[in-house]
Design an enzyme around this catalytic site. Structure first.
Site, mmCIF file in Angstrom:
data_model
loop_
_atom_site.group_PDB
_atom_site.id
_atom_site.type_symbol
_atom_site.label_atom_id
_atom_site.label_comp_id
_atom_site.label_asym_id
_atom_site.label_seq_id
_atom_site.Cartn_x
_atom_site.Cartn_y
_atom_site.Cartn_z
ATOM 1 N N CYS A 188 27.963 22.511 40.591
ATOM 2 C CA CYS A 188 27.524 23.832 41.042
ATOM 3 C C CYS A 188 28.284 24.285 42.286
ATOM 4 O O CYS A 188 28.364 25.479 42.571
ATOM 5 C CB CYS A 188 26.022 23.840 41.318
ATOM 6 S SG CYS A 188 25.481 22.622 42.535
ATOM 7 N N ASN A 189 28.862 23.343 43.023
ATOM 8 C CA ASN A 189 29.552 23.693 44.265
ATOM 9 C C ASN A 189 31.067 23.656 44.175
ATOM 10 O O ASN A 189 31.746 24.115 45.089
ATOM 11 C CB ASN A 189 29.116 22.759 45.398
ATOM 12 C CG ASN A 189 27.713 23.054 45.864
ATOM 13 O OD1 ASN A 189 27.247 24.177 45.761
ATOM 14 N ND2 ASN A 189 27.028 22.043 46.354
#
Length: 408
Positions: free
Chosen positions: A50-51
């Site tokens: 997600c990052n």
């Protein structure tokens, strides 16, 4: 060996860009094969969370890999360029070590990234795109991460994204105990969310999944109910806290709830919740970047450990670069040995023929040893005799060093 790390992360790119270059599980194997089979890279592993989306590659052409990334996701190269970083050799190794140790995470010191990196390496191994260079890189990476976490308190009191979601919910509702929580899906992130919300003993918890059989073991662990995704339109108004929903379904639910607030956290990249949801009254929507603000709170102790962790990483980078440079000398060393072996075999053959003709063994051995030493020393001797004055001093020092001579 041309090691390169290329990608975007939460430091360099907003969520709107990161979600465009994310690799879902269904595309990962295709991407690994495509990048290596088109000869843009001889080795590749892809880390997509997600990052961050990062490509660890052995490639002679960083630009070709960057163009492939844009083409694969159907993005204009110029649109992606401002957010993209390309890190060669020691910078790539340092970055990998820092990521695995949790130093580059939105949550400083978090441990989930190490597991995600191990999964990325496993996927590359199974796809056959992991060679000598990347295998050694990740072997060292996991060793460094373990040393950092053992020798420092970088992960102490780390707040996970799932725990941050609970903290945000507590800012909206007086008590989680009085709320009903709905979790959509049965993957690793949902499991983390359920774990943290369950610790607050909410009034009701339900897991909705496309396949109820797959969700049942997770639900049973937390005494939660299970419903199919098809039941969401009817069930939704009963829940206060939930992830991932679309605007139309929420509008109907808010009317039926008579505008009681709904808390939504979307931890997915690409995002599952429509962006327009954030503009609706009575809806509190948070993305992974929003949660990042929460997890940065209370970091003083972990920040104090960073210097020690960076020192461990710096030493490890030096050792890895030394290994890479050593591997780069292998072709030269092999060539030297092959050259010496050719001379040896040639002189052995001459000696065997001389012995077969009845030659004196001692005289044959003397002739062979003299011929072999002359051939092996011909190249450095010739270089010295034909060097100009500017080259000669340097050659003298180099040959003295190579042969362990004490030249006056």
């Amino acid at each position: 060996m041309q090691l390169l790390t290329l990608g975007v992360n939460h430091h360099t790119a907003p969520l709107a860009i990161r979600e465009q270059v994310a690799f879902g599980p269904e595309k990962l194997v295709q991407a690994l094969h495509e990048l290596t089979q088109t000869q843009r890279a001889s080795e590749v592993a892809i880390l997509s969370t997600c990052n961050r989306t990062e490509l660890y590659v052995n490639t002679p052409s960083p630009e070709a890999v960057a163009q492939w990334l844009a083409d694969f996701h159907q993005i204009e190269r110029r649109e992606l360029a401002p957010y993209l970083y390309t890190l060669p050799r020691e910078q790539a190794a340092q970055h990998a070590f820092r990521v695995a140790a949790g130093l580059d995470s939105m949550v400083l010191g978090e441990t989930q990234i190490l597991g995600q990196m191990k999964q990325a390496v496993q996927a590359a191994e199974e796809a056959g795109t992991l060679g000598l260079l990347l295998h050694k890189l990740f072997q060292r990476t996991f060793s460094v991460a373990k040393e950092v976490r053992t020798s420092t308190e970088i992960g102490a009191n780390s707040v996970s994204m799932a725990a941050a979601a609970v903290r945000l919910a507590e800012r909206i509702f007086p008590s989680i105990r009085d709320q009903a929580c709905l979790f959509i899906g049965a993957g690793e992130m949902i499991e983390l969310c359920i774990t943290h919300f369950a610790a607050q003993h909410p009034r009701r918890m339900t897991v909705a999944n496309r396949t109820t059989e797959r969700a049942r073991p997770l639900a049973e662990r937390f005494n939660a109910e299970v419903i199919p995704l098809t039941a969401l339109p009817d069930e939704l108004p009963a829940y206060d806290i939930m992830p991932i929903l679309g605007k139309g379904m929420l509008e109907r639910a808010i009317k039926q709830r008579r505008h009681r607030p709904i808390f939504i956290v979307d931890l997915a990249v690409p995002r599952d919740v429509e962006a327009e949801v954030a503009d609706m009254d009575d809806v509190f929507l948070y993305s992974v970047d929003d949660l990042g603000q929460v997890v940065r709170e209370g970091m003083d102790n972990r920040v104090a450990q960073v210097a020690q962790a960076e020192a461990i990483i710096e030493t490890s980078v030096e050792n890895f670069v030394h290994w890479m440079e050593g591997r780069e000398l292998v072709p030269l060393i092999r060539s030297l040995r092959d050259n010496a072996e050719r001379h040896r075999r040639h002189e052995i053959e001459k000696a065997e023929k001389a012995l077969a003709r009845g030659g004196d063994p001692r005289a044959v051995l003397e002739a062979m040893s003299h011929a072999l030493s002359n051939k092996l020393l011909h190249a450095p001797t010739h270089a010295l005799n034909h060097a100009n004055s500017a080259e000669r001093d340097q050659l003298v020092r180099l040959i003295s060093q190579l042969y362990g001579l004490h030249h006056e």
